[in-house]
Design a protein around this motif. Structure first.
Motif, PDB file in Angstrom:
ATOM      1  N   ILE A  49      49.011  38.565  24.525  1.00 44.09           N
ATOM      2  CA  ILE A  49      47.688  38.504  25.156  1.00 44.09           C
ATOM      3  C   ILE A  49      47.326  37.061  25.485  1.00 44.09           C
ATOM      4  O   ILE A  49      46.830  36.763  26.575  1.00 44.09           O
ATOM      5  CB  ILE A  49      46.633  39.170  24.264  1.00 44.09           C
ATOM      6  CG1 ILE A  49      46.889  40.679  24.206  1.00 44.09           C
ATOM      7  CG2 ILE A  49      45.222  38.871  24.760  1.00 44.09           C
ATOM      8  CD1 ILE A  49      46.028  41.430  23.224  1.00 44.09           C
ATOM      9  N   ALA A  50      47.586  36.139  24.553  1.00 46.37           N
ATOM     10  CA  ALA A  50      47.257  34.724  24.775  1.00 46.37           C
ATOM     11  C   ALA A  50      48.065  34.128  25.928  1.00 46.37           C
ATOM     12  O   ALA A  50      47.579  33.233  26.630  1.00 46.37           O
ATOM     13  CB  ALA A  50      47.495  33.929  23.500  1.00 46.37           C
ATOM     14  N   ALA A  51      49.270  34.628  26.157  1.00 44.12           N
ATOM     15  CA  ALA A  51      50.130  34.088  27.213  1.00 44.12           C
ATOM     16  C   ALA A  51      49.805  34.642  28.592  1.00 44.12           C
ATOM     17  O   ALA A  51      50.238  34.092  29.603  1.00 44.12           O
ATOM     18  CB  ALA A  51      51.596  34.388  26.880  1.00 44.12           C
ATOM     19  N   ARG A  52      49.040  35.728  28.656  1.00 41.44           N
ATOM     20  CA  ARG A  52      48.713  36.371  29.939  1.00 41.44           C
ATOM     21  C   ARG A  52      47.449  35.773  30.531  1.00 41.44           C
ATOM     22  O   ARG A  52      46.478  35.548  29.819  1.00 41.44           O
ATOM     23  CB  ARG A  52      48.441  37.865  29.713  1.00 41.44           C
ATOM     24  CG  ARG A  52      49.589  38.755  30.026  1.00 41.44           C
ATOM     25  CD  ARG A  52      49.175  40.213  30.173  1.00 41.44           C
ATOM     26  NE  ARG A  52      48.384  40.764  29.101  1.00 41.44           N
ATOM     27  CZ  ARG A  52      48.878  41.394  28.035  1.00 41.44           C
ATOM     28  NH1 ARG A  52      50.161  41.542  27.891  1.00 41.44           N
ATOM     29  NH2 ARG A  52      48.077  41.882  27.122  1.00 41.44           N
ATOM     30  N   PRO A  53      47.423  35.577  31.850  1.00 37.44           N
ATOM     31  CA  PRO A  53      46.169  35.146  32.464  1.00 37.44           C
ATOM     32  C   PRO A  53      45.151  36.287  32.435  1.00 37.44           C
ATOM     33  O   PRO A  53      45.514  37.461  32.441  1.00 37.44           O
ATOM     34  CB  PRO A  53      46.558  34.794  33.900  1.00 37.44           C
ATOM     35  CG  PRO A  53      47.820  35.549  34.153  1.00 37.44           C
ATOM     36  CD  PRO A  53      48.508  35.702  32.830  1.00 37.44           C
ATOM     37  N   CYS A  54      43.892  35.945  32.373  1.00 36.04           N
ATOM     38  CA  CYS A  54      42.816  36.944  32.337  1.00 36.04           C
ATOM     39  C   CYS A  54      42.743  37.665  33.682  1.00 36.04           C
ATOM     40  O   CYS A  54      42.495  37.047  34.715  1.00 36.04           O
ATOM     41  CB  CYS A  54      41.493  36.271  32.040  1.00 36.04           C
ATOM     42  SG  CYS A  54      40.078  37.388  32.155  1.00 36.04           S
ATOM     43  N   PHE A  55      42.943  38.984  33.683  1.00 36.38           N
ATOM     44  CA  PHE A  55      42.929  39.746  34.933  1.00 36.38           C
ATOM     45  C   PHE A  55      41.520  39.960  35.467  1.00 36.38           C
ATOM     46  O   PHE A  55      41.342  40.382  36.604  1.00 36.38           O
ATOM     47  CB  PHE A  55      43.645  41.088  34.759  1.00 36.38           C
ATOM     48  CG  PHE A  55      42.971  42.034  33.805  1.00 36.38           C
ATOM     49  CD1 PHE A  55      42.053  42.960  34.248  1.00 36.38           C
ATOM     50  CD2 PHE A  55      43.251  41.973  32.450  1.00 36.38           C
ATOM     51  CE1 PHE A  55      41.428  43.826  33.367  1.00 36.38           C
ATOM     52  CE2 PHE A  55      42.636  42.833  31.562  1.00 36.38           C
ATOM     53  CZ  PHE A  55      41.722  43.753  32.021  1.00 36.38           C
ATOM     54  N   LEU A  56      40.505  39.660  34.666  1.00 34.95           N
ATOM     55  CA  LEU A  56      39.121  39.796  35.121  1.00 34.95           C
ATOM     56  C   LEU A  56      38.575  38.502  35.722  1.00 34.95           C
ATOM     57  O   LEU A  56      37.589  38.529  36.458  1.00 34.95           O
ATOM     58  CB  LEU A  56      38.220  40.230  33.959  1.00 34.95           C
ATOM     59  CG  LEU A  56      38.525  41.596  33.369  1.00 34.95           C
ATOM     60  CD1 LEU A  56      37.674  41.841  32.130  1.00 34.95           C
ATOM     61  CD2 LEU A  56      38.310  42.690  34.386  1.00 34.95           C
ATOM     62  N   CYS A  57      39.194  37.363  35.406  1.00 37.01           N
ATOM     63  CA  CYS A  57      38.728  36.077  35.927  1.00 37.01           C
ATOM     64  C   CYS A  57      38.979  36.000  37.427  1.00 37.01           C
ATOM     65  O   CYS A  57      40.032  36.417  37.919  1.00 37.01           O
ATOM     66  CB  CYS A  57      39.437  34.930  35.210  1.00 37.01           C
ATOM     67  SG  CYS A  57      38.986  34.796  33.466  1.00 37.01           S
ATOM     68  N   GLU A  58      38.024  35.454  38.134  1.00 37.69           N
ATOM     69  CA  GLU A  58      38.082  35.430  39.601  1.00 37.69           C
ATOM     70  C   GLU A  58      39.375  34.792  40.131  1.00 37.69           C
ATOM     71  O   GLU A  58      39.960  35.285  41.092  1.00 37.69           O
ATOM     72  CB  GLU A  58      36.870  34.678  40.149  1.00 37.69           C
ATOM     73  CG  GLU A  58      36.736  34.757  41.645  1.00 37.69           C
ATOM     74  CD  GLU A  58      35.436  34.176  42.153  1.00 37.69           C
ATOM     75  OE1 GLU A  58      35.244  34.215  43.376  1.00 37.69           O
ATOM     76  OE2 GLU A  58      34.614  33.704  41.354  1.00 37.69           O
TER      77      GLU A  58
END
Length: 78
Positions: A49-58
Motif C-alpha cells: 500500500i505504501a509503495a502504490r500511488p494514491c488512486f484518489l489523488c488528482e
C-alpha cells in the motif's frame, strides 16, 4: 465515458444468488466483475500500500476522471 463503460461492465457481469446462512431468508447477489480483478486482487499489506500511488489523488487519476468540488470535498464517479 470511463464511468459509462464501468457501469456497462457491471450490468453485464455474471451474477449468482447466495444465501447468507443456511435457513436464513436473506440472500445476496454475488457479481463476477472481471474488469475489476486487478483492484480486488491487489496486495493489501502495509508495504504494498505504501509503495502504490494514491488512486484518489488528482495527480494519479485517469485524465478522463473528473470531480465535483464543493465545501472542501471532491466527489468522484467510479
Amino acid at each position: 465515458p470511463l464511468a459509462a463503460e464501468n457501469f456497462r461492465n457491471i450490468e453485464n457481469a455474471s451474477a449468482q444468488a447466495v444465501n447468507l446462512t443456511d435457513g436464513e431468508p436473506w440472500r445476496i447477489r454475488k457479481l463476477l466483475v472481471s474488469h475489476r480483478r486487478a483492484s480486488i486482487t491487489a496486495k493489501t499489506d502495509p508495504q504494498s500500500i505504501a509503495a502504490r500511488p494514491c488512486f484518489l489523488c488528482e495527480a494519479n487519476r485517469p485524465p478522463e476522471q473528473s470531480a465535483i468540488t464543493g465545501h472542501g470535498f471532491q466527489t468522484l464517479v467510479n
